[in-house]
Scaffold this motif. Structure first.
Motif, PDB file in Angstrom:
ATOM      1  N   THR A   1      -5.794   4.281   7.591  1.00 32.88           N
ATOM      2  CA  THR A   1      -4.695   4.807   8.405  1.00 32.88           C
ATOM      3  C   THR A   1      -3.725   5.599   7.528  1.00 32.88           C
ATOM      4  N   LEU A   2      -3.389   5.068   6.373  1.00 34.34           N
ATOM      5  CA  LEU A   2      -2.480   5.780   5.469  1.00 34.34           C
ATOM      6  C   LEU A   2      -3.094   7.088   4.995  1.00 34.34           C
TER       7      LEU A   2
ATOM      8  N   TYR B   1      -8.622  -6.429   0.186  1.00 39.06           N
ATOM      9  CA  TYR B   1      -7.703  -5.367   0.589  1.00 39.06           C
ATOM     10  C   TYR B   1      -7.844  -5.114   2.090  1.00 39.06           C
ATOM     11  N   ASP B   2      -6.793  -4.611   2.711  1.00 35.48           N
ATOM     12  CA  ASP B   2      -6.822  -4.223   4.114  1.00 35.48           C
ATOM     13  C   ASP B   2      -7.263  -2.755   4.180  1.00 35.48           C
TER      14      ASP B   2
ATOM     15  N   TYR C   1       0.855  -1.174   0.000  1.00 27.90           N
ATOM     16  CA  TYR C   1       0.000   0.000   0.000  1.00 27.90           C
ATOM     17  C   TYR C   1       0.899   1.234   0.000  1.00 27.90           C
TER      18      TYR C   1
ATOM     19  N   VAL D   1       2.346  -5.790   3.479  1.00 29.75           N
ATOM     20  CA  VAL D   1       1.640  -6.254   4.681  1.00 29.75           C
ATOM     21  C   VAL D   1       0.988  -7.569   4.376  1.00 29.75           C
TER      22      VAL D   1
ATOM     23  N   ILE E   1       3.120   4.246  10.191  1.00 28.32           N
ATOM     24  CA  ILE E   1       2.854   3.052   9.397  1.00 28.32           C
ATOM     25  C   ILE E   1       3.706   3.106   8.143  1.00 28.32           C
TER      26      ILE E   1
ATOM     27  N   TYR F   1       0.879   5.353  -0.108  1.00 23.50           N
ATOM     28  CA  TYR F   1       0.120   6.592   0.026  1.00 23.50           C
ATOM     29  C   TYR F   1       0.720   7.632  -0.907  1.00 23.50           C
TER      30      TYR F   1
ATOM     31  N   GLN G   1       5.144   2.269   4.406  1.00 20.66           N
ATOM     32  CA  GLN G   1       4.476   1.904   3.161  1.00 20.66           C
ATOM     33  C   GLN G   1       5.130   0.640   2.595  1.00 20.66           C
TER      34      GLN G   1
ATOM     35  N   GLU H   1      -8.607  -1.060   6.532  1.00 18.53           N
ATOM     36  CA  GLU H   1      -8.230  -0.353   7.763  1.00 18.53           C
ATOM     37  C   GLU H   1      -6.838   0.255   7.602  1.00 18.53           C
ATOM     38  N   ARG H   2      -5.948  -0.483   6.994  1.00 19.32           N
ATOM     39  CA  ARG H   2      -4.601   0.035   6.717  1.00 19.32           C
ATOM     40  C   ARG H   2      -4.673   1.214   5.756  1.00 19.32           C
TER      41      ARG H   2
END
Length: 148
Positions: A135-136, A128-129, A73, A148, A143, A75, A145, A131-132
């Motif tokens: 957060t990003l 996909y996550d 992931y 995960v 966190i 950002y 990049q 929640e992650r």
């Protein structure tokens, strides 16, 4: 067997010219302006004869890259001018959980004629996550990049 290509992330260099800031241009065969709508959770895409070079010009989104059966992931935001280079054969998609659309410039490098399957979405092999991703998108610097 050859190695699998990975994405590259490059911070853009800039120079100050009066009141304007000039950033390094990305050479390309074709330049597209892409709008990622709010709430978008893209499926994956693979380009066989194309390198994408993405630069966010408004808002932010999270780029999802599938590598070795893991998601990475990344950002991307207008506040951090950087170009992401996605070589041919790398499955990727976009997630924009923001309330506003994200605008991205894609400076495309062509390595041959587009393949008929290049723009057909591929169902992600596992969820996909999100929640992650949230957060990003909140800009949590704790966190990394990474995969995960």
């Amino acid at each position: 067997m050859g190695s699998i290509a990975e994405i590259e992330i490059h911070l853009l260099e800039s120079i100050q010219g009066g009141m304007a800031q000039f950033y390094t241009p990305q050479s390309s065969n074709e330049t597209m302006l892409v709008q990622i709508p709010p709430g978008a959770i893209d499926k994956l895409f693979v380009h066989r004869f194309q390198t994408d070079q993405l630069l966010v010009v408004r808002e932010s989104f999270v780029l999802v890259v599938l590598h070795n059966r893991q998601y990475r992931y990344v950002y991307l935001s207008e506040t951090q001018p950087q170009a992401v280079k996605i070589p041919p054969g790398v499955p990727h998609g976009a997630i924009n959980l923001n309330s506003r659309p994200c605008l991205v410039v894609n400076a495309v490098l062509r390595h041959g004629a587009p393949h008929p399957k290049d723009y057909r979405p591929i169902e992600p092999p596992f969820p996909y996550d999100l929640e992650r991703v949230r957060t990003l998108l909140k800009g949590n610097p704790k966190i990394p990049q990474t995969m995960v």
